[in-house]
Motif scaffolding. Structure first.
Motif: not given
Length: 253
Positions: A148-165, A197-202
């Motif tokens: 379980x990954x509780x509610x989080x904001x991907x734009x803030x808590x995912x360290x994505x590589x350049x070019x990944x959408x 994404x700046x909206x929270x997801x779970x």
């Protein structure tokens, strides 16, 4: 061991030297030598060598079983040193066996918890990519493993590589029978989410194991990135960014 340098790079044996090529370090050379294999197999002086070899072989076999159990996820989420690193980790597990005689120490009687946190891709670590908090619950009585990954904001808590959408989380649990060299695995994956994404997801990923299983259980969690180009989804699968790690070990049946 020395690195070959020059216009002509050799392979094979010449003048007491062995010349060879590795994927990571290129062309290398080393001096031939070593003790006769028959002496190692039979002489008392090499008893410790035989014991170490037996346990090292056991560690390699355990590592191979684990890699096979999670093969579908490792195809895009491992580095060139995964095999020796995992063998070394299982060697530590075996050396933690405090009940068996030297040479007979094994994985089951060792400390499987030492696998916790093992990163299959040293170049793309889960703890540096997925910054959101998550939990893993193992319930042998019901045969349910839940990540379980509780509610989080991907734009803030995912360290994505350049070019990944986009990204998705992947997970798997495996029941491992090291004595019989068998496994039973199940894989789950989340929906695709937008990295910015700046909206929270779970995210909740349930996995099933045999109800009442007494085999050691290993749970892995990973993240895979992709890119949308002209409406089509393409995996970023060169192994540089996708992460996969052991997030739970339950060795008590």
């Amino acid at each position: 061991m020395a690195r070959q340098d020059g216009v002509i790079l050799l392979k094979g044996q010449l003048g007491g030297l062995s010349f060879y090529k590795t994927a990571k370090d290129g062309h290398l050379a080393r001096q031939k030598g070593g003790v006769d294999a028959k002496r190692i197999r039979t002489e008392a002086a090499f008893a410790r060598t035989r014991e170490n070899g037996s346990e090292f072989g056991r560690a390699g076999q355990a590592g191979r079983l684990l890699r096979t159990a999670f093969r579908s996820l490792l195809l895009n989420s491992s580095d060139s040193r995964t095999v020796p690193r995992l063998t070394q980790k299982f060697t530590e597990v075996i050396h933690a066996d405090t009940t068996s005689l030297r040479g007979a120490r094994n994985v089951v009687d060792g400390d499987m918890s030492l696998l916790q946190g093992f990163e299959f891709n040293i170049d793309g670590k889960l703890r540096q990519t997925l910054l959101a908090q998550y939990s893993v619950e193992v319930n042998r009585a019901t045969g349910l493993v839940t990540i379980n990954v509780p509610q989080f904001v991907p734009a803030e808590l995912i360290a994505a590589p350049t070019g990944a959408t986009n990204f998705r989380l992947v997970a798997s649990v495996s029941e491992l029978d090291f004595a019989a060299d068998r496994y039973n695995s199940e894989v789950a994956e989340s929906e695709e989410n937008i990295t910015g994404l700046e909206a929270p997801v779970t995210i909740n990923m349930p996995l099933e194991v045999t109800v009442g299983s007494t085999s050691p259980l290993v749970v892995v969690l990973g993240i895979e990135f992709s890119q949308v180009v002209n409406g089509a989804m393409y995996s970023i699968n060169d192994g540089s960014y996708n992460a996969l790690a052991v997030v739970a070990v339950d060795s008590e049946g």
